[in-house]
Each structure stands twice: as C-alpha cells, then as structure tokens.
Write a protein that holds these residues in place. Structure first.
Motif, PDB file in Angstrom:
ATOM      1  N   THR A  22     -37.698  70.409  -5.168  1.00  0.00           N
ATOM      2  CA  THR A  22     -37.143  71.247  -6.232  1.00  0.00           C
ATOM      3  C   THR A  22     -36.413  72.450  -5.636  1.00  0.00           C
ATOM      4  N   VAL A  23     -37.024  73.085  -4.656  1.00  0.00           N
ATOM      5  CA  VAL A  23     -36.384  74.211  -3.963  1.00  0.00           C
ATOM      6  C   VAL A  23     -35.079  73.745  -3.311  1.00  0.00           C
ATOM      7  N   VAL A  24     -35.113  72.580  -2.693  1.00  0.00           N
ATOM      8  CA  VAL A  24     -33.924  72.037  -2.022  1.00  0.00           C
ATOM      9  C   VAL A  24     -32.795  71.810  -3.020  1.00  0.00           C
ATOM     10  N   VAL A  25     -33.108  71.199  -4.153  1.00  0.00           N
ATOM     11  CA  VAL A  25     -32.075  70.919  -5.163  1.00  0.00           C
ATOM     12  C   VAL A  25     -31.532  72.220  -5.744  1.00  0.00           C
ATOM     13  N   ALA A  26     -32.423  73.150  -6.083  1.00  0.00           N
ATOM     14  CA  ALA A  26     -31.964  74.427  -6.647  1.00  0.00           C
ATOM     15  C   ALA A  26     -31.079  75.182  -5.655  1.00  0.00           C
ATOM     16  N   LEU A  27     -31.479  75.212  -4.392  1.00  0.00           N
ATOM     17  CA  LEU A  27     -30.657  75.877  -3.386  1.00  0.00           C
ATOM     18  C   LEU A  27     -29.359  75.115  -3.123  1.00  0.00           C
ATOM     19  N   GLY A  28     -29.414  73.784  -3.220  1.00  0.00           N
ATOM     20  CA  GLY A  28     -28.196  72.992  -3.070  1.00  0.00           C
ATOM     21  C   GLY A  28     -27.195  73.306  -4.166  1.00  0.00           C
ATOM     22  N   VAL A  29     -27.676  73.450  -5.384  1.00  0.00           N
ATOM     23  CA  VAL A  29     -26.810  73.845  -6.488  1.00  0.00           C
ATOM     24  C   VAL A  29     -26.271  75.249  -6.240  1.00  0.00           C
ATOM     25  N   GLY A  30     -27.149  76.145  -5.808  1.00  0.00           N
ATOM     26  CA  GLY A  30     -26.732  77.522  -5.545  1.00  0.00           C
ATOM     27  C   GLY A  30     -25.778  77.659  -4.375  1.00  0.00           C
ATOM     28  N   ALA A  31     -25.978  76.843  -3.346  1.00  0.00           N
ATOM     29  CA  ALA A  31     -25.121  76.927  -2.155  1.00  0.00           C
ATOM     30  C   ALA A  31     -23.694  76.520  -2.465  1.00  0.00           C
ATOM     31  N   ARG A  32     -23.505  75.688  -3.465  1.00  0.00           N
ATOM     32  CA  ARG A  32     -22.163  75.250  -3.845  1.00  0.00           C
ATOM     33  C   ARG A  32     -21.421  76.311  -4.639  1.00  0.00           C
ATOM     34  N   SER A  33     -22.069  77.420  -4.934  1.00  0.00           N
ATOM     35  CA  SER A  33     -21.477  78.411  -5.824  1.00  0.00           C
ATOM     36  C   SER A  33     -20.410  79.275  -5.161  1.00  0.00           C
ATOM     37  N   GLY A  34     -20.480  79.440  -3.868  1.00  0.00           N
ATOM     38  CA  GLY A  34     -19.514  80.308  -3.203  1.00  0.00           C
ATOM     39  C   GLY A  34     -19.868  81.779  -3.300  1.00  0.00           C
ATOM     40  N   ARG A  35     -21.012  82.091  -3.846  1.00  0.00           N
ATOM     41  CA  ARG A  35     -21.457  83.480  -3.930  1.00  0.00           C
ATOM     42  C   ARG A  35     -22.906  83.565  -3.468  1.00  0.00           C
ATOM     43  N   PRO A  36     -23.342  84.735  -3.077  1.00  0.00           N
ATOM     44  CA  PRO A  36     -24.725  84.856  -2.603  1.00  0.00           C
ATOM     45  C   PRO A  36     -25.726  84.480  -3.695  1.00  0.00           C
ATOM     46  N   ALA A  37     -26.777  83.796  -3.306  1.00  0.00           N
ATOM     47  CA  ALA A  37     -27.842  83.428  -4.237  1.00  0.00           C
ATOM     48  C   ALA A  37     -29.101  84.178  -3.841  1.00  0.00           C
ATOM     49  N   PHE A  38     -29.803  84.690  -4.828  1.00  0.00           N
ATOM     50  CA  PHE A  38     -31.075  85.388  -4.612  1.00  0.00           C
ATOM     51  C   PHE A  38     -30.909  86.587  -3.678  1.00  0.00           C
ATOM     52  N   GLY A  39     -29.722  87.136  -3.623  1.00  0.00           N
ATOM     53  CA  GLY A  39     -29.479  88.283  -2.765  1.00  0.00           C
ATOM     54  C   GLY A  39     -29.388  87.949  -1.286  1.00  0.00           C
TER      55      GLY A  39
END
Length: 191
Positions: A22-39
């Motif tokens: 779940t962490v991997v998928v959520a971070l994978g979605v976030g990593a595709r954003s082009g902006r910092p995730a979770f600071g």
C-alpha cells in the motif's frame, strides 16, 4: 517450526506485505506528480518507494514459504505459479497467486531494467497498480482471518490511503501545479 508458528508467521507476513505494498502504490502515485510529496524531495520519495517495495517482497516471500510448509494450507509448488488450481479456497488463493506472479514480473523486469529499456520496464511496472487490489482481495477472502474486524480495519485503512493518493493526484490543484511545472523553461548551458 511448529504448524502454529508457521500459521502465525504466514498471517503476519501477509498483512505486513499488504501494508508495505500500500505504501509502495501510494508513493508510486505520488512520485508521478512532479511535486514534493509529504514534504520530502522527489529523490527521498523514490528511495522510500523502492525500499518499501523490496521489504514488501521479503515479507511476501516469507508469507509464501510459510504457507508452503504449513500443513493446513496444503500448498503445492504449482499453486504458487498457476492461479485457481489450489485445493484450499481456490478462488481466493488464486488471487494471491495472480498477485505473486505480478510481483515476480515487476521484480524480474526491475532487475533487468537496463537491459530491456525503460519503456518495457514501465509497461510491466504498471502491473503494480493491478497487483495491489488483487492482493487486497486475496487478503480479505483467503485464510482464517478473512472475517475478523482487525483485518477489515487494516484493509480499509490501506484502501483509504490509496484512494487518498489517487484523489490527490487527480485533484484540480495537482493539474494547476503540473501545468506550471511544464511551462517552466529547462535550465540549459549556453556557449
């Protein structure tokens, strides 16, 4: 190792693997954003994504090996690679096999990424988005804990995390950020 110990280890390692996936998928979605995730800077998100994925595979391997030697589960080697042929709860066990096969494909192509190229790796890597709901369904339907409140609570929390990541990724604010980032000129060195 006793059957009870194998049973507890199989249950625990399966749940831990789902949480890490779940962490991997959520971070994978976030990593595709082009902006910092979770600071965190993008490289840190990628590092946590990769390490959580590796740890998830370790716990998944422990889950599978424990079930292979558990006398109650009665898994054969064929059950680990061919879905829906097992004796115990063939549908739910088959979903676990599908998830395992997808994970193995992702791991194999990740190890061969430099040989097969980024487009082929990326195409297989997208299977992770299919693997997660299949693994979630497997966890909810297979085994002796499928009806317990705590497993449902963990599963619903995992679902909430992934849904929140997808909502964040598809939000209007994200599109505005992505548009600004795309309009920025790349830094070039001129002579």
């Amino acid at each position: 190792m006793s059957d009870d110990a194998l049973w507890y280890f199989a249950r625990g390692s399966g749940v831990v693997s789902l949480i890490l996936l779940t962490v991997v998928v959520a971070l994978g979605v976030g990593a595709r954003s082009g902006r910092p995730a979770f600071g965190l800077p993008r490289f840190a998100v990628s590092l946590v994504h990769r390490n959580a994925a590796l740890l998830s595979v370790v716990f998944l391997a422990g889950h599978v090996v424990a079930l292979l030697f558990d006398s109650y589960a009665k898994l054969d080697l064929i059950d680990l690679v061919v879905p829906f042929v097992g004796e115990y709860s063939p549908f739910w066990q088959g979903l676990g096999t599908v998830a395992l096969d997808l994970i193995l494909a992702i791991v194999a192509t990740s190890l061969l990424r430099h040989r097969i190229g980024a487009p082929a790796w990326r195409a297989v890597h997208w299977a992770g988005y299919l693997c997660w709901p299949v693994a979630l369904a497997h966890g909810l339907g297979a085994g002796s804990d499928s009806g317990t409140w705590w497993l449902w609570a963990i599963s619903l929390a995992c679902l909430a995390v992934v849904v929140a990541a997808v909502v964040w990724r598809t939000s209007a604010g994200f599109e505005a950020f992505a548009g600004r980032a795309a309009r920025r000129r790349p830094l070039t060195l001129s002579r």
